[in-house]
Design an enzyme around this catalytic site. Structure first.
Site, mmCIF file in Angstrom:
data_model
loop_
_atom_site.group_PDB
_atom_site.id
_atom_site.type_symbol
_atom_site.label_atom_id
_atom_site.label_comp_id
_atom_site.label_asym_id
_atom_site.label_seq_id
_atom_site.Cartn_x
_atom_site.Cartn_y
_atom_site.Cartn_z
ATOM 1 C CG HIS A 52 -1.713 -2.842 9.296
ATOM 2 N ND1 HIS A 52 -1.243 -1.569 9.047
ATOM 3 C CD2 HIS A 52 -2.864 -2.682 9.987
ATOM 4 C CE1 HIS A 52 -2.069 -0.686 9.558
ATOM 5 N NE2 HIS A 52 -3.067 -1.328 10.137
ATOM 6 C CG ASP A 106 -0.731 -6.799 -6.432
ATOM 7 O OD1 ASP A 106 -0.602 -6.737 -7.651
ATOM 8 O OD2 ASP A 106 0.226 -6.912 -5.648
ATOM 9 C CB SER A 147 -5.839 0.636 9.549
ATOM 10 O OG SER A 147 -5.260 0.866 10.800
#
Length: 299
Positions: free
Chosen positions: A63, A86, A161
């Site tokens: 995300h 990727d 994150s």
């Protein structure tokens, strides 16, 4: 004794930080967003990543980079790289980076030291926070996917994150991917255990995809029915990818998914969890409602 213990703990965290900070990078993204009247704007985002190899393989959360048209990776030394993407693996053209040492998340215990390093708020790269492992196998739903994650009370914020969660030996034991948010919620951070991430990371680097992973080939949306006193959630097929398993089986846009095999479907996460527990080539039976008629379709 209390003072001595506190000093020892501080030194330990300092050692961990010194050993691992060069293995964590800042990630900044740009994507194009189309607004009303087809006006376009550049939207910025930020996250973190962990170096896997000296020549520039980096792992992060999907995300963090999803939909990005430009991604910039900045190392602790301040050097910036543009990268090709990727899924959740980035590759930059670099040499002599410091890769993280992978640990063994199966050996963790509740109460073990946990150190998070990342880029909170997208502007504070190299931030180190410490805590403990609060739980080993917590079920959390993220992006409609149920995951079994490590829980930590080390401070986690937006921008963390994709960053690293390290143990007391400075080994990477998890990839930070979520925080429970709310006015009264603190100390609830989550990370993907490194043992579960290893195979996926290796597949992405070697093949560009995860071998054997099942894909239904649909975009799903939740709907609700407020006819009853309590709203009931329903799951509909919004789009079917051409040539996918769903397309070949005859599933259509607008179908409401009632059951997969013997499991009733009440939320998108029910569908994604069932599919993720299968391998490519497996067969499932889907019960759908189409134009007031119930159909059972083999996929």
């Amino acid at each position: 004794n209390k003072n001595n213990n506190a000093t020892a703990t501080n030194v330990s965290i300092t050692d961990i930080a010194n050993e691992t900070m060069d293995s964590v990078v800042e990630i900044k993204t740009e994507s194009v967003s189309t607004h009303s009247f087809f006006q376009q704007a550049i939207v910025s985002g930020a996250g973190s990543g962990v170096i896997l190899s000296k020549d520039g393989y980096i792992v992060t959360n999907h995300h963090v980079i999803d939909g990005a048209s430009k991604i910039t990776v900045t190392t602790r030394s301040g050097k910036s790289f543009d990268s090709a993407t990727d899924l959740a693996v980035l590759k930059i053209e670099a040499e002599d980076l410091q890769p993280a040492v992978l640990g063994d998340s199966s050996k963790l215990n509740v109460g073990d030291t946990a150190v998070a390093i990342g880029n909170p708020l997208g502007s504070l790269g190299g931030t180190v926070t410490s805590g403990i492992i609060s739980a080993l196998d917590r079920e959390v739903t993220i992006d409609n996917q149920k995951m079994q994650l490590l829980q930590t009370n080390a401070a986690i914020n937006p921008g963390n994150s994709g960053g690293g969660l390290f143990n007391a030996n400075g080994e990477l034991i998890g990839i930070v991917n979520a925080k429970s948010s709310g006015d009264s919620i603190e100390g609830l951070g989550f990370a993907i255990p490194i043992n579960r991430a290893k195979e996926i990371i290796n597949n992405l680097i070697e093949n560009g995809y995860v071998k054997g992973r099942a894909s239904l080939g649909v975009t799903l949306v939740n709907g609700s029915d407020s006819f009853f006193e309590e709203d009931t959630t329903q799951v509909y097929i919004y789009d079917v990818s051409k040539g996918s398993a769903a397309d070949k089986a005859g599933l259509k846009r607008g179908d409401q998914i009632l059951k997969i095999d013997d499991t009733s479907i009440k939320d998108i996460s029910d569908v994604t969890t069932i599919i993720s527990n299968h391998s490519a080539g497996d067969t499932i039976k889907m019960t759908v409602l189409r134009d007031t008629q119930t159909k059972t379709i083999t996929v």
